[in-house]
Scaffold this motif. Structure first.
Motif, short mmCIF file in Angstrom:
data_model
loop_
_atom_site.label_atom_id
_atom_site.label_comp_id
_atom_site.label_asym_id
_atom_site.label_seq_id
_atom_site.Cartn_x
_atom_site.Cartn_y
_atom_site.Cartn_z
N PRO A 49 -2.79 11.00 -2.61
CA PRO A 49 -1.42 11.68 -2.97
C PRO A 49 -1.61 12.15 -4.24
O PRO A 49 -0.98 12.91 -4.95
CB PRO A 49 -0.63 10.37 -2.76
N PHE A 50 -2.50 11.32 -5.24
CA PHE A 50 -2.61 11.75 -6.53
C PHE A 50 -3.18 13.14 -6.89
O PHE A 50 -2.82 14.02 -7.43
CB PHE A 50 -3.60 10.79 -7.67
N GLY A 51 -4.20 13.16 -5.90
CA GLY A 51 -4.97 14.49 -5.97
C GLY A 51 -4.24 15.63 -5.32
O GLY A 51 -3.97 16.74 -5.86
N PHE A 52 -3.61 15.49 -3.96
CA PHE A 52 -2.79 16.18 -3.47
C PHE A 52 -1.84 16.82 -4.04
O PHE A 52 -1.34 17.71 -4.31
CB PHE A 52 -2.81 15.74 -2.17
N PHE A 53 -0.80 15.82 -4.58
CA PHE A 53 0.38 16.42 -5.19
C PHE A 53 -0.03 17.02 -6.64
O PHE A 53 0.91 17.63 -6.97
CB PHE A 53 1.43 15.16 -5.25
N SER A 54 -0.82 16.37 -7.37
CA SER A 54 -1.20 16.94 -8.63
C SER A 54 -1.76 18.39 -8.40
O SER A 54 -1.30 19.32 -9.24
CB SER A 54 -2.16 16.39 -9.39
N ALA A 55 -2.21 18.69 -7.27
CA ALA A 55 -2.83 19.97 -7.01
C ALA A 55 -1.53 20.96 -6.56
O ALA A 55 -1.64 22.18 -6.78
CB ALA A 55 -3.72 20.03 -5.98
N LEU A 56 -0.63 20.55 -5.74
CA LEU A 56 0.38 21.20 -5.11
C LEU A 56 1.43 21.62 -6.17
O LEU A 56 2.11 22.53 -6.30
CB LEU A 56 0.96 20.46 -4.02
N PHE A 93 0.76 -1.39 -0.05
CA PHE A 93 -0.28 -0.03 -0.01
C PHE A 93 1.01 1.26 0.06
O PHE A 93 0.65 2.17 -0.71
CB PHE A 93 -0.95 -0.09 1.23
N TRP A 94 1.94 1.33 0.73
CA TRP A 94 2.71 2.55 0.85
C TRP A 94 3.77 2.68 -0.04
O TRP A 94 3.97 3.91 -0.71
CB TRP A 94 3.41 2.49 2.19
N LEU A 95 4.15 1.47 -0.79
CA LEU A 95 4.92 1.63 -2.03
C LEU A 95 4.19 2.32 -3.17
O LEU A 95 4.51 3.41 -3.78
CB LEU A 95 5.28 0.25 -2.54
N ILE A 96 2.93 1.86 -3.31
CA ILE A 96 2.15 2.30 -4.39
C ILE A 96 1.77 3.98 -3.99
O ILE A 96 1.79 4.64 -4.80
CB ILE A 96 0.62 1.77 -4.43
N TRP A 97 1.49 4.01 -2.51
CA TRP A 97 1.31 5.51 -2.13
C TRP A 97 2.18 6.51 -2.66
O TRP A 97 2.12 7.76 -3.29
CB TRP A 97 0.87 5.65 -0.88
N ILE A 98 3.47 6.19 -2.22
CA ILE A 98 4.65 6.91 -2.55
C ILE A 98 5.11 7.18 -3.94
O ILE A 98 5.35 8.29 -4.25
CB ILE A 98 5.92 6.40 -1.75
N SER A 99 4.88 5.94 -4.63
CA SER A 99 5.07 6.24 -6.14
C SER A 99 4.16 7.15 -6.81
O SER A 99 4.47 8.09 -7.48
CB SER A 99 4.94 4.53 -6.65
N ILE A 100 3.02 7.02 -6.39
CA ILE A 100 1.74 7.89 -6.79
C ILE A 100 2.18 9.34 -6.43
O ILE A 100 2.16 10.39 -7.54
CB ILE A 100 0.09 7.60 -6.33
N ALA A 101 2.64 9.54 -5.38
CA ALA A 101 2.98 10.94 -4.85
C ALA A 101 3.95 11.56 -5.71
O ALA A 101 4.00 12.97 -6.15
CB ALA A 101 3.30 10.88 -3.52
N ILE A 102 5.05 10.87 -5.84
CA ILE A 102 6.35 11.16 -6.66
C ILE A 102 5.90 11.65 -8.14
O ILE A 102 6.19 12.75 -8.54
CB ILE A 102 7.40 10.38 -6.38
N VAL A 103 5.17 10.84 -8.72
CA VAL A 103 4.84 10.80 -10.10
C VAL A 103 3.99 11.95 -10.39
O VAL A 103 4.06 12.91 -11.30
CB VAL A 103 4.37 9.60 -10.77
N ALA A 104 2.93 11.92 -9.33
CA ALA A 104 1.83 13.19 -9.60
C ALA A 104 2.51 14.45 -9.27
O ALA A 104 2.03 15.48 -9.96
CB ALA A 104 0.63 12.86 -8.71
N GLY A 105 3.52 14.46 -8.07
CA GLY A 105 3.97 15.68 -7.92
C GLY A 105 4.75 16.26 -9.18
O GLY A 105 5.11 17.35 -9.27
N SER A 106 5.37 15.51 -9.94
CA SER A 106 6.31 15.81 -11.12
C SER A 106 5.19 16.17 -12.34
O SER A 106 5.69 17.10 -12.96
CB SER A 106 7.26 14.82 -11.41
#
Length: 430
Positions: free
Chosen positions: A364-371, A233-246
């Protein structure tokens, strides 16, 4: 190997729901704000003198609120059925999006805050019109060709990326940026909502694929608490956060990046259309690959493609062919990432509590895509160039993709959930 008869069976049963869901995604809160706000930068600077960071802040406000509410809307879909959540949210999103046209014309201190408040409202009501809701139904209708079905579902965002930028530019040039919001709001209210009302529903128990249910016919899957104890779960979460933030900042700021490099607004809109084609292609190809290969082998090379886009966008002048290539690769990877969130949620954690778990992974997808957009914009306002943040994003895409190589095999079996009350089943089927 899945027989052609089995494959036709799932699509024969679920194609109407899939069609309505594609349009629901296309006209929902996931793609529309992100496809129009980049084209409001120059008009708002001209009218109010706001900075790029101030102008792109609303999509960050919207995205953060929506991402924080995603688990709540997901739990509502689990509890009450996805039909009501998706359709009510789609209606509320359309109305609130149109209300941005009510932004005051006078340049007073309160104008910016009123503008922000309207975007807060969009975030509060819109998340149920995103894949958080629609993908639950598709995961319940499809299993053997789930990857392809999800790819088709999420083509909705590519349809938006292909058509909405042109519509937004046309609306701004002919009627002004305020009226553009009301024009675009016609899509959820007059296109997606009527079709969803007549075609969209969850399957009855006897219509579900056998693989997602236990011996008693109830859905299988782990609880959110159990999922959050799982390292995957956390591997997926962190991966999504990094890619969405970029990705988020590159996507939203792409029109202004291209303007900085000498391309006109209509040409930038054409590049955004190519990006939409990339999303479209990424959806289908990723979905087909996920049905045949383990997700890690699919994800890593596809999520590395935007690094090439970052490299192309570094520097000064850029010709349309190279800009189009950058847009296509960026879109292709975006299509792959969205497919992966829904697919990995269903395969690793099951469907019994899909809405809650998907909502947490959508966060994380929504949050980091927005930030991300305001980070990109702030770098541009501060340094006069997007190059510093593009250089960081180039490496971040590689890291985000590599993390998914550590997920391991899909679980062989999942626990069966308790039986739902009869009334709830009736609501879900209706």
């Amino acid at each position: 190997m899945v027989s052609s008869t089995e494959e036709r069976g799932e699509f024969a049963l679920g194609w109407k729901v899939l069609f309505a869901s594609v349009l629901g995604v296309a006209c929902g809160a996931s793609p529309l704000p992100f496809n129009v706000i980049g084209f409001t930068v120059e008009p708002l600077i001209a009218e109010f003198g706001w900075t790029r960071t101030q102008i792109l802040m609303p999509v960050t406000i919207f995205g953060i609120i929506a991402s924080l509410l995603a688990p709540f809307f997901g739990s509502l879909a689990d509890k009450y059925g996805v039909r009501k959540v998706a359709l009510y949210s789609l209606f509320a999103f359309g109305i609130s999006f149109a209300m941005v046209a009510l932004t005051p014309t006078a340049q007073v201190t309160s104008t910016l805050y009123i503008y922000y408040a309207l975007w807060v409202l969009i975030g509060l009501v819109g998340i149920g019109s995103t894949p958080v809701s629609w993908s639950r139904a598709i995961n319940l209708w499809f299993y053997k060709r789930r990857g392809l079905a999800l790819g088709i579902l999420l083509m909705g965002t590519s349809l938006a990326a292909i058509t909405v930028p042109k519509l937004a530019v046309w609306g701004i040039e002919n009627y002004g940026w305020r009226s553009m919001f009301a024009i675009v709001a016609i899509l959820p209210l007059a296109v997606a909502l009527p079709l969803g009302y007549f075609l969209f529903r969850e399957p009855r128990a006897d219509e579900r694929p056998q693989a997602i249910a236990g011996v008693s016919g109830n859905l299988t899957g782990v609880t959110l608490r159990t999922a959050m104890r799982d390292y995957r779960f956390w591997l997926i979460w962190i991966s999504i956060a990094i890619v969405a933030g970029s990705f988020g900042g590159a996507f939203i700021n792409l029109p202004t990046m291209l303007a900085d490099r000498g391309l006109e607004a209509q040409t930038a809109a054409s590049v955004m259309g190519v990006l939409g084609i990339g999303i479209f292609t990424g959806r289908i190809i990723t979905g087909m690959l996920l049905d045949r290969f383990w997700a890690g082998f699919v994800a890593f090379p596809l999520l590395c493609l935007p690094a090439i886009s970052c490299y192309i966008l570094l520097g000064h002048d850029i010709a349309f062919p190279m800009a189009a290539l950058a847009g296509f690769l960026l879109g292709f990877a975006a299509g792959a990432e969205s497919d992966l969130i829904a697919y990995l949620t269903g395969r690793y954690f099951g469907m019994a509590h899909y809405g809650k778990i998907y909502g947490m992974l959508y966060m994380p997808f929504g949050f980091f895509s927005a930030l991300s957009p305001i980070i990109y914009a702030n770098v541009r306002d501060t340094t006069g160039s997007y190059d510093p943040v593009l250089s960081v994003a180039l490496f971040a895409f590689f890291i985000g993709g590599a993390l998914l190589m550590l997920l391991g095999r899909y679980p062989g079996s999942l626990p069966e959930a308790e039986a739902a009350p009869a009334g709830k089943l009736a609501m879900e089927a209706g």
